[in-house]
Design a protein around this motif. Structure first.
Motif, PDB file in Angstrom:
ATOM      1  N   GLY A   1       0.168  -7.420  -0.398  1.00  0.00           N
ATOM      2  CA  GLY A   1       1.225  -6.555  -0.929  1.00  0.00           C
ATOM      3  C   GLY A   1       2.433  -6.543  -0.012  1.00  0.00           C
ATOM      4  O   GLY A   1       3.562  -6.790  -0.431  1.00  0.00           O
TER       5      GLY A   1
ATOM      6  N   GLU B   1      -4.551  -3.479  -0.873  1.00  0.00           N
ATOM      7  CA  GLU B   1      -3.653  -4.475  -1.438  1.00  0.00           C
ATOM      8  C   GLU B   1      -4.409  -5.666  -2.039  1.00  0.00           C
ATOM      9  O   GLU B   1      -4.004  -6.215  -3.056  1.00  0.00           O
ATOM     10  CB  GLU B   1      -2.654  -4.946  -0.361  1.00  0.00           C
TER      11      GLU B   1
ATOM     12  N   HIS C   1       0.818  -1.220   0.000  1.00  0.00           N
ATOM     13  CA  HIS C   1       0.000   0.000   0.000  1.00  0.00           C
ATOM     14  C   HIS C   1       0.845   1.262   0.000  1.00  0.00           C
ATOM     15  O   HIS C   1       0.409   2.297  -0.466  1.00  0.00           O
ATOM     16  CB  HIS C   1      -0.951   0.000   1.196  1.00  0.00           C
TER      17      HIS C   1
END
Length: 422
Positions: free
Chosen positions: A341, A396, A138
């Motif tokens: 992520g 994410e 993010h």
RNA sequence: GGAGGGGUGCCAGAGCGGCCGAAUGGGGCGGUCUCGAAAACCGUUGUGGCUCUACGAGUCACCGUGGGUUCGAAUCCCACCCCCUCCGCCA
């Protein structure tokens, strides 16, 4: 706060339970102060009884000589009482202070273990996302989309601050609104809007002070203490009250910003929005009868889990072992969402049953029936949910190959958009 | 910020330094009366600590909070907290 009579009666057992928490408490000091206190109290009260009796006699006496003799005698008694009371005050204060440093004891069902590596993953829901393109963390995706601004946050307030911008801000507002609506409309909680700063006594009542003073923002001029969680204010809503029969359970939900110094985690989690000095949270809170509190805890876990399910984000339920229970909880669960992520499980909720630990500190009682003796309530708290980490998981998890983010179905009407792009 | 008033039991509201754990009224609870209810009448109505020969007894404390004066404090003194009214200022 524990019941002093429990420590008195079952000292060894209490010390054994505290050892399971992998922490220490001044039990020996408490036992000594307690017996000292009772000795002083007994002597002082006997003298006070005598003084009460004789003082009444003096009031009825006519003969000046007799009167004067008694007054002289009582003057000595009073001096002694004053000295004893002074000692007693000091012992009481020391005893109270020591008691405030004793942690809550674990429920018998809590697995015993020294640290977080011994927590138990109770269940795992949802499949972690895997894609043929690289899922960005993010802290890369947010700035690219213009929804998170780290530089300007730091410019305004320094490290661990950030701005949400445009649909990023709106996405968070949508989450708050949605989560409050679920709690109120589906689960029957009463929504509360709270002061964000409170008096020091409230911090003691919620068991934040004295132990965690380092982590709390404090305005010295007015002696206001800023909430690190809505739990602190909610605990004290019914402070010093005796709740009438049939008033339990009481269930509250509140959205508040939370403020934490994060002294303990200096240097950790500095990247992204996972751990800031200020973050938003929706908090559930319950006051229950002792016999229903564990059922209530399970319900709250399901209510928090429902939010994860509805957002369609993989999550897991973790049961804390004794070494990771913290100071106030008798039993605690965490909910963690998977952030594909940054490749991390993020704690989005922490749900605790504090039993009567906080209610003793904040003096919150109830009556079973009219005329019944007051008993301490049980208090429970749980996030539903902590916003920044949910934001991370959404950003994410819902990112697309073109760099945009799809808005989760349940939030689309709140956000007023189905996707967020640059 | 300035000026004034006030904080007593579930509520309202009295309270010469000893007879005040607290009058009186209301409410609540129990009872009498009633087919039932109302009315009337009678009774009852707090919290916490400590001790013990402990389903009870004794004792101490509590009239916003904390100190002080006194043989003795709800009553006197000091400090603090909170509330209300008026004026000023302000989103």
């Amino acid at each position: 706060m524990l019941d002093i009579s429990l420590i008195r009666a079952k000292r060894d057992w209490v010390e054994g339970e505290i050892a399971k928490l992998n922490t220490k408490a001044p039990i020996a000091q408490i036992v000594a102060l307690d017996s000292c206190r009772r000795e002083l109290l007994t002597e002082a009260e006997e003298l006070k009884h005598r003084r009460n009796v004789v003082s009444k006699e003096i009031g009825r006496m006519k003969e000046a000589e007799d009167r004067q003799a008694k007054i002289t005698e009582m003057r000595a008694v009073s001096d002694r009482i004053q000295a004893l009371d002074k000692q007693l005050r000091q012992v009481n204060e020391e005893l109270r202070e020591a008691m405030l440093w004793v942690p809550n004891l674990p429920h018998y069902s809590v697995p015993v273990g020294p640290d977080e590596d011994h927590n138990i993953i109770l269940r795992d829901e949802g499949e972690p996302r895997e894609e043929d393109f690289k899922l960005l963390p993010h802290w890369d995706l947010g700035p690219k989309l213009g929804i998170i601004d780290f530089e300007r946050g730091v410019k305004l307030s320094g490290t661990r601050f950030y701005l949400l911008r445009g649909l990023g801000s709106r996405l968070q507002r949508a989450l708050i609104q949605w989560m409050l609506d679920v709690a109120v409309d589906q689960h029957g909680y009463t929504e509360m809007h709270l002061p964000l700063m409170v008096r020091a006594e409230m911090m003691v009542g919620a068991a934040q002070l004295p132990k965690f003073a380092d982590n709390i923002y404090h305005d010295a001029e007015e002696d206001f203490w800023w909430l690190g969680t809505a739990e602190i204010a909610l605990t004290n809503v019914h402070r010093d009250e005796i709740l009438p029969p049939d008033s339990l359970p009481i269930t509250y939900v509140a959205y508040t910003p939370c403020f934490r110094r994060e002294k303990m985690s200096a240097g950790r989690d500095v990247r992204g929005i996972k751990r800031g000095h200020q973050f938003d949270k929706v908090e559930m809170y319950r006051f229950t009868r002792p016999e229903t509190s564990y059922h209530a805890l399970e319900e709250m876990v399901e209510q928090a889990a429902y939010l994860c399910q509805a957002l369609e984000i993989p999550y897991r339920v973790v049961e804390m072992c004794t070494g990771d229970l913290g100071f106030q909880a008798s039993k605690k669960y965490d909910l963690e969402m998977w952030a594909p992520g940054c490749q991390e499980w993020l704690e989005v909720s922490s749900l605790s049953n504090c039993e009567d630990f906080q209610s003793r500190r904040a003096n919150i009682r109830f009556r079973r029936e009219k005329g019944g003796k007051p008993e301490f309530v049980h208090t429970l708290n749980g996030s539903a949910l902590a916003l920044p980490r949910v934001m991370i998981a959404i950003i994410e998890t819902y990112q697309q190959a073109d760099g945009s983010i799809t808005v989760p179905d349940v939030l689309q009407s709140y956000v007023g958009a189905s996707s967020i792009s640059a």
